[in-house]
Design a protein around this motif. Structure first.
Motif, mmCIF file in Angstrom:
data_model
loop_
_atom_site.group_PDB
_atom_site.id
_atom_site.type_symbol
_atom_site.label_atom_id
_atom_site.label_comp_id
_atom_site.label_asym_id
_atom_site.label_seq_id
_atom_site.Cartn_x
_atom_site.Cartn_y
_atom_site.Cartn_z
ATOM 1 N N THR C 311 0.671 -1.226 -0.011
ATOM 2 C CA THR C 311 -0.091 -0.203 0.092
ATOM 3 C C THR C 311 0.752 1.163 -0.043
ATOM 4 O O THR C 311 2.075 1.227 0.794
ATOM 5 C CB THR C 311 -1.005 0.077 1.280
ATOM 6 O OG1 THR C 311 -1.797 1.169 1.122
ATOM 7 C CG2 THR C 311 -0.106 -0.020 2.661
ATOM 8 N N SER C 313 1.482 4.077 1.470
ATOM 9 C CA SER C 313 1.400 4.507 2.761
ATOM 10 C C SER C 313 2.477 5.801 2.814
ATOM 11 O O SER C 313 3.248 6.168 2.034
ATOM 12 C CB SER C 313 1.864 3.749 4.075
ATOM 13 O OG SER C 313 3.112 3.018 3.766
ATOM 14 N N GLU C 314 2.300 6.599 3.789
ATOM 15 C CA GLU C 314 3.386 7.671 4.155
ATOM 16 C C GLU C 314 4.751 7.174 4.351
ATOM 17 O O GLU C 314 5.616 7.771 3.654
ATOM 18 C CB GLU C 314 2.912 8.542 5.265
ATOM 19 C CG GLU C 314 1.542 9.345 5.266
ATOM 20 C CD GLU C 314 1.937 10.707 4.350
ATOM 21 O OE1 GLU C 314 2.960 10.765 3.748
ATOM 22 O OE2 GLU C 314 1.030 11.310 3.987
ATOM 23 N N THR C 336 -7.525 4.397 1.626
ATOM 24 C CA THR C 336 -7.425 3.652 2.925
ATOM 25 C C THR C 336 -8.270 4.925 3.974
ATOM 26 O O THR C 336 -7.523 6.127 3.977
ATOM 27 C CB THR C 336 -6.221 3.568 3.407
ATOM 28 O OG1 THR C 336 -5.578 2.504 2.493
ATOM 29 C CG2 THR C 336 -6.209 2.848 4.812
ATOM 30 N N GLU C 342 -8.850 -0.442 4.051
ATOM 31 C CA GLU C 342 -7.612 -0.700 3.516
ATOM 32 C C GLU C 342 -7.359 -0.710 2.061
ATOM 33 O O GLU C 342 -8.375 -1.522 1.807
ATOM 34 C CB GLU C 342 -7.088 -2.008 4.345
ATOM 35 C CG GLU C 342 -6.779 -2.028 5.843
ATOM 36 C CD GLU C 342 -6.701 -3.440 6.241
ATOM 37 O OE1 GLU C 342 -5.398 -3.783 6.541
ATOM 38 O OE2 GLU C 342 -7.538 -4.389 6.254
ATOM 39 N N ASP C 346 -2.739 5.767 1.230
ATOM 40 C CA ASP C 346 -3.190 6.354 2.370
ATOM 41 C C ASP C 346 -4.023 7.821 1.958
ATOM 42 O O ASP C 346 -3.651 8.431 0.942
ATOM 43 C CB ASP C 346 -2.163 6.859 3.237
ATOM 44 C CG ASP C 346 -1.596 5.773 4.299
ATOM 45 O OD1 ASP C 346 -1.928 4.648 4.089
ATOM 46 O OD2 ASP C 346 -0.664 6.014 5.004
ATOM 47 N N ASN C 347 -5.024 7.911 2.711
ATOM 48 C CA ASN C 347 -5.731 9.132 2.477
ATOM 49 C C ASN C 347 -4.851 10.507 2.315
ATOM 50 O O ASN C 347 -5.036 11.228 1.564
ATOM 51 C CB ASN C 347 -6.850 9.507 3.419
ATOM 52 C CG ASN C 347 -7.862 10.341 3.096
ATOM 53 O OD1 ASN C 347 -7.782 10.842 1.893
ATOM 54 N ND2 ASN C 347 -9.058 10.634 4.065
#
Lengths: 396, 396, 396
Positions: C311, C313-314, C336, C342, C346-347
């Motif tokens: 994913t 993600s940050e 997400t 999920e 990431d938002n």
């Protein structure tokens, strides 16, 4: 001199004053010269298109389409015709509409026609209903125009009703004319409009009716053949007889496909539903009798299945003139061994006529555009000449 | 001098600079002169159309329509308005779209607006939702334009939200103006906006709200009547009161249809849902409580059925001024004995007003076109004059 | 000198004679100069639009769209592109059509193309099917044109097939070019095309395939990463390798998202279905094995769920060059905490890239319009110059 100019000059010789603002319901409402005008304008529009000339007669405007039965060919033909002339299609999809239960046709007709130049309607499912709907609709918009509700009086192109399918049959006819090198070569030619077996149930009668109602007007020998019980509307047979009498041709019914195909120059074998059953179906429909309709369908499928020998096989084609009659179909056909195990036509026959069949279909957009143009343009001769002299469709 | 030129000259006297690039959410966002401008341009476009003048202000461009509720009249009106000005409609059919679960309105708004000139949205189903959706959508496209995502800033025409139905009410009003021979004749005229019984459940409140929010601005005596529990939004009532105070007219609520109809010059009897129930429905909807919605619906149908005497009968019409008030409806109406056993209006009343009712509806395309034109054209006075001087719509 | 004139002068230097009347299936069918031409014309059309210049190259004509899978972005992009050039979209909605059981693609293709200038097709659902359908369709219309059925030869824009998604990837690429200030700045830049987890099942492989097939042509280091079993078509990997070899870039596969993201300048994390499973699905589909498809879907969802750590993600973004790689997505993304618990991204990451993401999407209409223009206009250089010199889109 371009072909378009020649065609415009021919158009000038015809008596066509009544076509302006008129609706196109049935070919037999129109005079021979009016039909000639449609063919002439269709050919001219095609010639202009081929030479990349713009054929816009409208700067803006709407063509409203209402398909109360599924459609691909006619839908695209109507859309093409509208685009050719500068109109935008707005489709009334009754499923997406807020047409209230019990809303009158009169109200719907006015509500969708505020800026309509032309209305195309297909309503072919129920005997006694399709034409009635079109007539009620058009009477309503005429009143709407008269009463100042609408700024213009939209005209109708019947995209198939329970009685006639004029855009199809006029396209068929224009195809015949071009295949035989002109109307003057059709005298004495035999055309067989025959029923053919299809595994599906209940196709409209409007094609065979439209064919015998139109093709009897060109001096041809028109023969209709179908199994017992698959009669077409008697009123249309009457028209066919009168037409034949007036043009030196003939109209007759025979009992077998073999007899119809014998020495035919053109054959049009196609499935349709039995008339009496269709009338029964309309009553069941009006009564909301869904079970009755299903039961009737079963009965008709069984009846249908007794006539699998009514098929345009290679054997059958051999009986036609030199074994090479022009094969017609409105498409889609039920093709034996391709789309179904047993159908209207052998795959090898269908395949041999593929190019002419698609050409036959290709006349429909031009026929529709010609119908629209003749009903919306007051002086179509000058209009064609102006289009011939004017700009490009593809600018670069 | 043509009517269009006269109207353009009137337009020149109005303060309308803020209309360029502005959205049309609610009539009460607009000044009196801005509404006057819409009426004036609508009349001018109609005059141009009647004289076969092209009204294209766009060579190409898109009008995006989003109907989150079914529609025929407004759909065709929006399509007609776009066509009138040279725009093509592209409809966002949420069922056919790949709008992901959880996709933000901001994303959808940008994705469909890359070449949008105008956006028309109907979202009237849930109290507190419709306007919010439109606002979120338009904020997103404004940001998209600011951020260089979109080449042009599309403007909104509210095609009905939970609060107002401005294209309908402006068309209603333009109809009234023409029926009474001008705004100057409306002072002191009584208009009754009343609830009426319909067998169906849950019609939007936006029409009665739009009517009291707009018609209180012309010096008329506006009366609202409905059974207990069928209140409209209090905010809109406040607007109606302020409007009335400012224009020398009046706004009041009465408890019976009879009282409202008494000596009325105009009546607008129409079903709508009870406000509190609609708020409850929104909560059930947000909670995904389908059973709750069904139960509520049953309750409301039962509640509805207690008010069958709220109907625009011949008796009721006799109470109006000379028994001949102008009858209005946004259509389709529930007509007693025609579309339902008991409904909003007697068949004989409805039938007597058929032509004016359809005329009322016929203003909607022009009102929408005027809203679009005023938001997209910087100098509408010159534009009208240029259109008046320019070419034909139907070329031949 | 306007930007359009500059771009037209650049266009003049390119070898683009083969583009006229050509179809756009896959980017790797086209030479580098041909792709350059698409980008150039897309930029020119955008510049013309921004300066309110009309970009109509057609007075009338049809763009036929066939979406065999849902679509919003591509549907609106195609509609926008057609409108930009003066074409009207006519959508073939297979549900509303009378496409007979067993009707050949050849027949459908001819029937909808009588006046088609361009055909846009999305058919991405089944491996081995999508491209085949497009090819069969276009072969049929070419034959139709040759045989005199069609007056013009329509050209194809592949709106996504099972192999490539050229309108998407060309828009992605044009976005990259503008973000990095020109193709000349892309040499040595690292782009990571990686799989990412999504709760949904079976997204097409055409985006990752299109990306590695296209982005390897600009001297970039292209890295593909996905969990075991999520391979893309080996033929397309071969193309990627050859491209890289020819342009001084590189193509390689790595086993983890972390490795792919390490020092990447551009990341494109996106879910897709496992290739082998998609092949199995095609067989089940051809056998009409609905239960088999459902069972396979369950298996794939379970397999999918093992890779939730793939994913964007940050944390993952921090690994990229300066923690600020350009984030790409074809949209809609599974976000997400916004659209799913999920998902792919990431938002906070998605939100930070919102404006560039929407800009990325905003190139698609121009890319499609450029593809159409290059295939329909014989002398595009003169055409751009003429458009630059000509009239307004918004007249007032």
């Amino acid at each position: 001199m371009s072909k378009t100019i020649e065609l415009a000059q021919h158009l000038e010789t015809l008596h066509i004053n009544n076509m302006y603002k008129s609706d196109f319901y049935w070919t037999w409402d129109k005079t021979d010269e009016e039909l000639d005008a449609i063919f002439t304008v269709a050919d001219a529009l095609r010639d202009l298109r081929e030479r990349n000339k713009s054929t816009r007669i409208f700067d803006s405007g709407l063509g409203i389409s209402i398909f109360r039965d599924n459609s691909t060919r006619t839908r695209f033909s109507f859309a093409s015709a509208c685009n050719l002339l500068g109109l935008t299609v707005q489709d009334l999809d009754e499923k997406k509409s807020q047409i209230a239960h019990g809303e009158t046709v009169r109200e719907t007709a006015n509500m969708v026609s505020f800026m309509a130049d032309v209305i195309g309607i297909r309503d072919d499912m129920f005997i006694g209903e399709g034409h009635k709907y079109q007539k009620t609709f058009m009477d309503a918009v005429k009143e709407g125009y008269r009463d100042g509700i609408l700024e213009q009086q939209p005209t109708l192109v019947n995209l198939q009703c329970d009685v006639d399918h004029p855009t199809q049959c006029m396209a068929d006819m224009l195809h015949i004319i071009h295949q035989f090198g002109g109307v003057e070569n059709l005298k004495g030619k035999k055309i067989a409009m025959t029923w053919a077996y299809s595994p599906s149930y209940g196709k409209p009668l409007s094609v065979p009716q439209g064919v015998i109602g139109l093709m009897t007007r060109f001096g041809m020998d028109v023969v209709l053949a179908h199994p017992e019980g698959y009669d077409v509307m008697p009123e249309v047979e009457e028209i066919a007889k009168k037409n034949a009498a007036a043009t030196g041709g003939s109209y007759k019914k025979v009992a077998t496909m073999e007899e119809a195909f014998q020495d035919a120059d053109i054959v049009y074998p196609k499935s349709w539903a039995p008339f009496a059953a269709m009338e029964e179906r309309t009553k069941l429909y009006q009564a909301g009798d869904k079970d009755g309709i299903d039961a009737l369908e079963q009965k008709l499928l069984a009846q249908n299945a007794q006539h699998k020998d009514w098929t345009c096989s290679e054997e059958m084609m051999k009986k036609t003139r030199n074994g090479s009659a022009l094969y017609l179909h409105c498409l889609p056909a039920d093709i034996t061994g391709l789309s179904c195990p047993e159908g209207e036509v052998d795959n090898s026959v269908f395949d041999r006529y593929l190019v002419p069949l698609y050409k036959e279909a290709s006349y429909k957009p031009y026929v529709i555009a010609a119908m629209i143009m003749m009903s919306k343009v007051k002086d179509p001769v000058s209009a064609l000449m102006a289009l011939d002299a004017a700009g490009k469709r593809k600018f670069f």
